[in-house]
Design an enzyme around this catalytic site. Sequence first.
Site, PDB file in Angstrom:
ATOM      1  CB  THR A  17      -0.768   0.019   1.307  1.00 28.07           C
ATOM      2  OG1 THR A  17      -1.379   1.352   1.266  1.00 28.07           O
ATOM      3  CG2 THR A  17      -0.047  -0.218   2.519  1.00 28.07           C
ATOM      4  CG  ASP A  18      -0.935   5.062  -0.925  1.00 30.50           C
ATOM      5  OD1 ASP A  18      -1.684   4.345  -0.169  1.00 30.50           O
ATOM      6  OD2 ASP A  18      -1.838   5.756  -1.744  1.00 30.50           O
ATOM      7  CD  GLU A  19      -3.485   3.220   4.379  1.00 27.76           C
ATOM      8  OE1 GLU A  19      -3.299   3.408   5.549  1.00 27.76           O
ATOM      9  OE2 GLU A  19      -4.598   3.380   3.875  1.00 27.76           O
TER      10      GLU A  19
ATOM     11  CE1 TYR B  64      -3.395  -2.730   5.842  1.00 23.10           C
ATOM     12  CE2 TYR B  64      -2.997  -0.395   5.156  1.00 23.10           C
ATOM     13  CZ  TYR B  64      -3.217  -1.601   4.804  1.00 23.10           C
ATOM     14  OH  TYR B  64      -3.337  -2.281   3.481  1.00 23.10           O
TER      15      TYR B  64
ATOM     16  CE  LYS C 150       0.262  -4.643   2.891  1.00 23.32           C
ATOM     17  NZ  LYS C 150      -0.392  -6.046   2.517  1.00 23.32           N
TER      18      LYS C 150
END
Length: 356
Positions: free
Chosen positions: A138-140, A163, A167
């Site tokens: 993810t970009d997060e 989260y 990741k």
Amino acid sequence: MTRALNNILITGGAGFIGSNFIHYLSGQKDFQGRIINADCLTYAGNPENLAEIEEKWGGKRYFFVKANIRDHASMKALFSKYNIDTVIHFAAESHVDRSIYGPKEFIDTNIIGTFTLLESARESWKERDDVLFHHISTDEVFGSLGEKGAFSEETPYRPNSPYSASKASSDHLVRAYFMTYGLPATISNCSNNYGPYQFPEKMIPLMILNALEGKDLPVYGDGQNIRDWLYVRDHCDAVWTIVNKGKKGETYNVGGENEWKNIDLVRLLCRQVSDLTGRSSDEYTDRIRFVKDRPGHDRRYAINCGKIKKELGWKPSCHFEQGLLETIVWYRDHSPWVNNVKNGSYKEWVEKHYHG
Ligand code: NAD
Ligand code: TDX
């Protein structure tokens, strides 16, 4: 060395993006191999999403296996039984709000689960180089942006939620397995997806269903947070492009070049729902409520996807207003799916089909 691509292990294939990916793959004429879908069926896993595929290919080219990626023995057995040559790793705990209230599952699945899968791949593949482990991220992991700029593959990691931290950790493990053991691996970091089969805890399906059901539309904080939305089919296309053409050891950012403030997106969604129902748009916008903000809420995400465009020839193709409208229509027309997901009765379907 060309990639084998004969026996593809999809983890988390019963979830939102995984099931869309299996639908996408089943339509790819260049793919003639087998799909093995390993999913432990958490609240977010619903193999009913794949009923058509099961019907068409079940036991021939499609195999559903209820298994936990944290279970080393099961993963090893899968690699050997199906002669896995490609892993596309979607399985994860994926909802930021849940990670805030209960981070442990995120650590267990996203970190330990990815580690267990990497170990299984390394032990099974040994020195093979016609194989690939593709990790979906993810970009997060990059944290939050200010008003300008976009995340590139060079942006340092600064995850802000349990989260995104889990990741980020899994990304580092994949990279380390490539650097240390030479495990052929690629990573993609993608922005927010939307489309059919998304669990209605995520913003877009939640707003669609609340609007259709005459409920309030809860916007966190001041509604000025920005996300870069990508239609899930475009994401699937990016993943398949990387699996076919990506260079091992590389990471690719995938995004929609489509930034929206949450409040503007919710207003657009209200207009589109109103066009479909014939009711006034105010009836929906009057239901917007600014509610307590998410702790550590990232302000802005935006992806620079120049690398995958230039090196692999992928680009986002779905126009947002069209994709959003199609998504609203999909949820409106799939009330049995929605009801099953909301009341949990799809679990009975699972029992009947896989344990009966
Ligand atoms: P999802 O929550 O809809 O689906 C996750 C799936 O993984 C479910 O079917 C679940 O049963 C399965 N699963 C969870 N834990 C498991 C375990 N221990 N063993 C086996 N299966 C397990 O998630 P999603 O939105 O489809 O996301 C898929 C992947 O894409 C995730 O890795 C996520 O981090 C990433 N991602 C998602 C988005 C997005 O907008 N949804 C954007 C970028 C990246
Ligand atoms: O009710 C809501 N109201 C609201 O304002 C919900 C559920 C969300 N929001 C806001 C929070 C975010 O700014 O909307 C935005 C999108 O929220 P989510 O749908 O929860 O997505 P996000 O937190 O951005 O994360 C998603 O994209 C990246 C996926 O859930 C992740 O798995 C993925 O990595």
